[in-house]
Design a protein around this motif. Structure first.
Motif, PDB file in Angstrom:
ATOM      1  N   LEU A  86       0.852  -1.194   0.000  1.00  0.00           N
ATOM      2  CA  LEU A  86       0.000   0.000   0.000  1.00  0.00           C
ATOM      3  C   LEU A  86       0.883   1.237   0.000  1.00  0.00           C
ATOM      4  CD1 LEU A  86      -2.797   1.420   0.304  1.00  0.00           C
ATOM      5  CD2 LEU A  86      -2.406   1.350   2.783  1.00  0.00           C
ATOM      6  N   ASP A  87       0.726   2.066  -1.019  1.00  0.00           N
ATOM      7  CA  ASP A  87       1.391   3.368  -1.088  1.00  0.00           C
ATOM      8  C   ASP A  87       0.301   4.426  -1.049  1.00  0.00           C
ATOM      9  OD1 ASP A  87       2.675   5.721  -1.667  1.00  0.00           O
ATOM     10  OD2 ASP A  87       3.817   4.930  -3.361  1.00  0.00           O
ATOM     11  N   LEU A  88       0.202   5.116   0.075  1.00  0.00           N
ATOM     12  CA  LEU A  88      -0.888   6.079   0.289  1.00  0.00           C
ATOM     13  C   LEU A  88      -0.811   7.286  -0.635  1.00  0.00           C
ATOM     14  CD1 LEU A  88      -0.919   5.859   4.161  1.00  0.00           C
ATOM     15  CD2 LEU A  88      -2.844   5.233   2.690  1.00  0.00           C
ATOM     16  N   THR A  89       0.364   7.541  -1.232  1.00  0.00           N
ATOM     17  CA  THR A  89       0.480   8.682  -2.149  1.00  0.00           C
ATOM     18  C   THR A  89       0.019   8.314  -3.559  1.00  0.00           C
ATOM     19  OG1 THR A  89       2.748   8.170  -2.815  1.00  0.00           O
ATOM     20  CG2 THR A  89       2.463   9.580  -0.875  1.00  0.00           C
ATOM     21  N   ASP A  90      -0.254   7.047  -3.792  1.00  0.00           N
ATOM     22  CA  ASP A  90      -0.601   6.547  -5.127  1.00  0.00           C
ATOM     23  C   ASP A  90      -2.039   6.050  -5.087  1.00  0.00           C
ATOM     24  OD1 ASP A  90      -0.975   5.107  -7.447  1.00  0.00           O
ATOM     25  OD2 ASP A  90       0.877   3.954  -7.287  1.00  0.00           O
ATOM     26  N   GLN A  91      -2.946   6.799  -5.702  1.00  0.00           N
ATOM     27  CA  GLN A  91      -4.365   6.451  -5.632  1.00  0.00           C
ATOM     28  C   GLN A  91      -4.656   5.089  -6.274  1.00  0.00           C
ATOM     29  OE1 GLN A  91      -6.876   7.964  -3.840  1.00  0.00           O
ATOM     30  NE2 GLN A  91      -5.069   8.990  -2.996  1.00  0.00           N
ATOM     31  N   HIS A 106     -12.615  -5.449  11.102  1.00  0.00           N
ATOM     32  CA  HIS A 106     -13.074  -5.039  12.434  1.00  0.00           C
ATOM     33  C   HIS A 106     -12.343  -3.806  12.962  1.00  0.00           C
ATOM     34  CE1 HIS A 106     -14.107  -9.310  11.973  1.00  0.00           C
ATOM     35  NE2 HIS A 106     -15.171  -9.011  12.701  1.00  0.00           N
ATOM     36  N   ILE A 107     -11.049  -3.702  12.644  1.00  0.00           N
ATOM     37  CA  ILE A 107     -10.242  -2.578  13.143  1.00  0.00           C
ATOM     38  C   ILE A 107      -9.325  -2.094  12.033  1.00  0.00           C
ATOM     39  CG2 ILE A 107      -8.478  -1.848  14.796  1.00  0.00           C
ATOM     40  CD1 ILE A 107      -9.478  -4.128  16.678  1.00  0.00           C
ATOM     41  N   LEU A 108      -9.381  -0.800  11.744  1.00  0.00           N
ATOM     42  CA  LEU A 108      -8.471  -0.168  10.787  1.00  0.00           C
ATOM     43  C   LEU A 108      -7.668   0.883  11.538  1.00  0.00           C
ATOM     44  CD1 LEU A 108      -7.349   0.585   7.982  1.00  0.00           C
ATOM     45  CD2 LEU A 108      -9.398   2.005   7.639  1.00  0.00           C
ATOM     46  N   VAL A 109      -6.345   0.695  11.578  1.00  0.00           N
ATOM     47  CA  VAL A 109      -5.470   1.656  12.244  1.00  0.00           C
ATOM     48  C   VAL A 109      -4.714   2.435  11.172  1.00  0.00           C
ATOM     49  CG1 VAL A 109      -3.645   2.014  13.941  1.00  0.00           C
ATOM     50  CG2 VAL A 109      -5.205   0.067  14.197  1.00  0.00           C
ATOM     51  N   ASN A 110      -5.122   3.689  10.977  1.00  0.00           N
ATOM     52  CA  ASN A 110      -4.474   4.566   9.991  1.00  0.00           C
ATOM     53  C   ASN A 110      -3.253   5.196  10.662  1.00  0.00           C
ATOM     54  OD1 ASN A 110      -6.283   4.041   7.904  1.00  0.00           O
ATOM     55  ND2 ASN A 110      -7.717   5.600   8.602  1.00  0.00           N
ATOM     56  N   ASN A 111      -2.153   4.462  10.594  1.00  0.00           N
ATOM     57  CA  ASN A 111      -0.958   4.780  11.360  1.00  0.00           C
ATOM     58  C   ASN A 111       0.168   5.381  10.513  1.00  0.00           C
ATOM     59  OD1 ASN A 111       1.171   4.110  13.657  1.00  0.00           O
ATOM     60  ND2 ASN A 111       1.891   3.071  11.801  1.00  0.00           N
ATOM     61  N   ALA A 112       0.224   5.036   9.225  1.00  0.00           N
ATOM     62  CA  ALA A 112       1.341   5.478   8.378  1.00  0.00           C
ATOM     63  C   ALA A 112       1.367   7.000   8.272  1.00  0.00           C
ATOM     64  CB  ALA A 112       1.223   4.863   6.994  1.00  0.00           C
ATOM     65  N   GLY A 113       2.557   7.540   8.032  1.00  0.00           N
ATOM     66  CA  GLY A 113       2.628   8.987   7.871  1.00  0.00           C
ATOM     67  C   GLY A 113       4.005   9.450   7.460  1.00  0.00           C
ATOM     68  N   THR A 132      -0.450  12.128   1.830  1.00  0.00           N
ATOM     69  CA  THR A 132      -0.154  10.861   2.508  1.00  0.00           C
ATOM     70  C   THR A 132      -0.990  10.710   3.772  1.00  0.00           C
ATOM     71  OG1 THR A 132       2.140  11.085   1.782  1.00  0.00           O
ATOM     72  CG2 THR A 132       1.695   9.459   3.500  1.00  0.00           C
ATOM     73  N   ASN A 133      -0.862  11.695   4.657  1.00  0.00           N
ATOM     74  CA  ASN A 133      -1.412  11.566   6.001  1.00  0.00           C
ATOM     75  C   ASN A 133      -2.936  11.651   6.018  1.00  0.00           C
ATOM     76  OD1 ASN A 133       1.288  11.536   6.613  1.00  0.00           O
ATOM     77  ND2 ASN A 133       1.325  13.548   7.577  1.00  0.00           N
ATOM     78  N   HIS A 134      -3.500  12.456   5.113  1.00  0.00           N
ATOM     79  CA  HIS A 134      -4.961  12.578   5.093  1.00  0.00           C
ATOM     80  C   HIS A 134      -5.618  11.948   3.862  1.00  0.00           C
ATOM     81  CE1 HIS A 134      -9.053  13.856   5.293  1.00  0.00           C
ATOM     82  NE2 HIS A 134      -8.912  14.551   4.184  1.00  0.00           N
ATOM     83  N   LEU A 135      -5.301  12.437   2.670  1.00  0.00           N
ATOM     84  CA  LEU A 135      -6.054  11.992   1.492  1.00  0.00           C
ATOM     85  C   LEU A 135      -5.926  10.491   1.236  1.00  0.00           C
ATOM     86  CD1 LEU A 135      -5.361  14.948  -0.975  1.00  0.00           C
ATOM     87  CD2 LEU A 135      -7.563  14.391   0.109  1.00  0.00           C
ATOM     88  N   GLY A 136      -4.724   9.950   1.398  1.00  0.00           N
ATOM     89  CA  GLY A 136      -4.534   8.513   1.194  1.00  0.00           C
ATOM     90  C   GLY A 136      -5.369   7.693   2.164  1.00  0.00           C
ATOM     91  N   SER A 190      -1.925  18.525   8.198  1.00  0.00           N
ATOM     92  CA  SER A 190      -2.331  17.155   7.866  1.00  0.00           C
ATOM     93  C   SER A 190      -2.797  16.396   9.107  1.00  0.00           C
ATOM     94  CB  SER A 190      -1.184  16.405   7.177  1.00  0.00           C
ATOM     95  OG  SER A 190      -0.167  16.044   8.093  1.00  0.00           O
ATOM     96  N   LYS A 191      -2.195  16.690  10.251  1.00  0.00           N
ATOM     97  CA  LYS A 191      -2.577  16.012  11.491  1.00  0.00           C
ATOM     98  C   LYS A 191      -3.896  16.561  12.045  1.00  0.00           C
ATOM     99  CE  LYS A 191      -0.395  13.117  10.971  1.00  0.00           C
ATOM    100  NZ  LYS A 191      -0.520  11.661  11.174  1.00  0.00           N
ATOM    101  N   THR A 192      -4.165  17.854  11.820  1.00  0.00           N
ATOM    102  CA  THR A 192      -5.494  18.394  12.135  1.00  0.00           C
ATOM    103  C   THR A 192      -6.538  17.703  11.268  1.00  0.00           C
ATOM    104  OG1 THR A 192      -4.700  20.538  12.883  1.00  0.00           O
ATOM    105  CG2 THR A 192      -6.943  20.466  12.042  1.00  0.00           C
ATOM    106  N   ALA A 193      -6.196  17.477  10.002  1.00  0.00           N
ATOM    107  CA  ALA A 193      -7.121  16.790   9.094  1.00  0.00           C
ATOM    108  C   ALA A 193      -7.472  15.398   9.608  1.00  0.00           C
ATOM    109  CB  ALA A 193      -6.515  16.710   7.696  1.00  0.00           C
ATOM    110  N   ASN A 194      -6.502  14.709  10.224  1.00  0.00           N
ATOM    111  CA  ASN A 194      -6.791  13.382  10.787  1.00  0.00           C
ATOM    112  C   ASN A 194      -7.870  13.455  11.871  1.00  0.00           C
ATOM    113  OD1 ASN A 194      -3.275  12.416  10.729  1.00  0.00           O
ATOM    114  ND2 ASN A 194      -4.812  12.156   9.149  1.00  0.00           N
ATOM    115  N   VAL A 195      -7.805  14.489  12.712  1.00  0.00           N
ATOM    116  CA  VAL A 195      -8.803  14.630  13.782  1.00  0.00           C
ATOM    117  C   VAL A 195     -10.161  15.008  13.192  1.00  0.00           C
ATOM    118  CG1 VAL A 195      -9.307  15.630  16.035  1.00  0.00           C
ATOM    119  CG2 VAL A 195      -6.930  15.451  15.285  1.00  0.00           C
ATOM    120  N   LEU A 196     -10.160  15.949  12.259  1.00  0.00           N
ATOM    121  CA  LEU A 196     -11.416  16.358  11.620  1.00  0.00           C
ATOM    122  C   LEU A 196     -12.066  15.186  10.895  1.00  0.00           C
ATOM    123  CD1 LEU A 196     -10.365  19.859  10.203  1.00  0.00           C
ATOM    124  CD2 LEU A 196     -11.971  19.426  12.096  1.00  0.00           C
TER     125      LEU A 196
END
Length: 315
Positions: A86-91, A106-113, A132-136, A190-196
């Protein structure tokens, strides 16, 4: 609706991922950890596998992923540790990962960044950290929605950062086309975007039993800081000495992710931001290391970000 009471737990900044998940049985649960082959991703995956879950490491480097998987299998005895590219920068990569996923999640941990990188852009012209951190992760999570629905009471974990206190999402110029590029402002946005994202997704999906929460893991020295010089890290340490931030081990850094992913105390709770294994207090002006900014929990900004994200990915 859950009451707005702040969630507290018996755990602290010193707690480890293994301590947080102790006594929780994840047998039969399926988990994805993005960025599961480095830093706190490894320890997040290890703790979840140790509790009996089937864990898929979604990673840019499958070779590193396989090495990590073998290490986790050896230390936990759980052979259900899988690796998927998985490359989050590559749609296209995100789309193929989603298409290949079969059955419930059951659980998705969006941890990469990526953190504080020099100015870089995706082929679409998107600023790399936001991409990477948000859109991917946005594309990944919305793509996996049918699998989350199928699981019943699924949880999504958005790994944010105290760096969200550095910047709101600047909707007028998200991709630094007009304003001068600044690595930490881009990272903070990008980290604010994660919370939003957690705020809006929790609202949209609550009726389907899917909860989404964000967290900050704490300061851990990992490969995430590969773009940050030793001088800059020393400056951050000096800054944080008076701001209440302690450096954590990776096992401690993974604890809040694992708590948000598994704790019975968070059943039915969504749209919150956690730090040091407890729900964060509102940030105090001038302190850049603790608490959550009001703008990161703003429902109007969260709804706007969702709309912008959908339009950006469709363009």
């Amino acid at each position: 609706m859950a009451s707005a009471t702040r969630i507290t737990t018996p755990f602290t900044a010193e707690s480890t991922a293994a301590q947080v998940v102790d006594g929780i049985d994840l047998t039969g649960r399926r988990v994805i950890v993005t960025g599961g082959a480095s830093g706190i991703g490894i320890e997040t995956a290890r703790a979840l596998a140790g509790a009996g879950a089937e864990v898929t490491l979604a990673v840019r480097n499958p070779q590193a992923g396989e090495q990590t998987a073998q290490d986790i299998i050896a230390t936990t005895g759980n052979k259900q540790v899988l690796v998927a590219p998985l490359d989050l920068t590559d749609q296209a990569s995100v789309a193929s990962f989603v298409a290949a996923w079969d059955g419930p999640l059951h659980i998705l941990v969006n941890n990469a960044g990526v953190m504080a990188s020099p100015e870089m852009r995706t082929p679409e012209g998107w600023e790399l950290q936001f991409a990477t951190n948000h859109l991917g992760h946005f594309a990944l999570t919305t793509g996996l929605l049918p699998a989350l629905r199928a699981a019943g009471r699924a949880r999504v974990v958005a790994v944010s950062s105290s760096a969200h206190l550095r910047s709101p999402v600047v909707f007028e110029d998200i991709h630094f086309r007009e304003r001068p590029y600044e690595p930490w402002a881009a990272y903070g946005q990008s980290k604010t975007a994660n919370v939003l994202f957690a705020v809006e997704a929790a609202k949209r999906w609550a009726a389907e039993g899917i909860t989404v929460n964000a967290l900050m893991p704490g300061g851990i020295r990992t490969n995430l800081q590969r773009h940050v010089s030793e001088e800059e890290l020393a400056r951050l340490r000096a800054q944080s000495a008076g701001g209440g931030m302690q450096w954590k081990t990776p096992e401690q850094g993974a604890a809040t992710s694992v708590l948000v992913a598994t704790s019975p105390l968070l059943e039915g709770i969504g749209g919150r931001y956690f730090e040091d294994c407890n729900e964060a207090e509102p940030a105090e002006p001038g302190l850049r290391r603790r608490g959550v900014a009001a703008y990161a929990l703003d429902p109007e900004a969260a709804a706007l970000l969702w709309q912008v994200s959908v339009e950006t990915l469709a363009s």
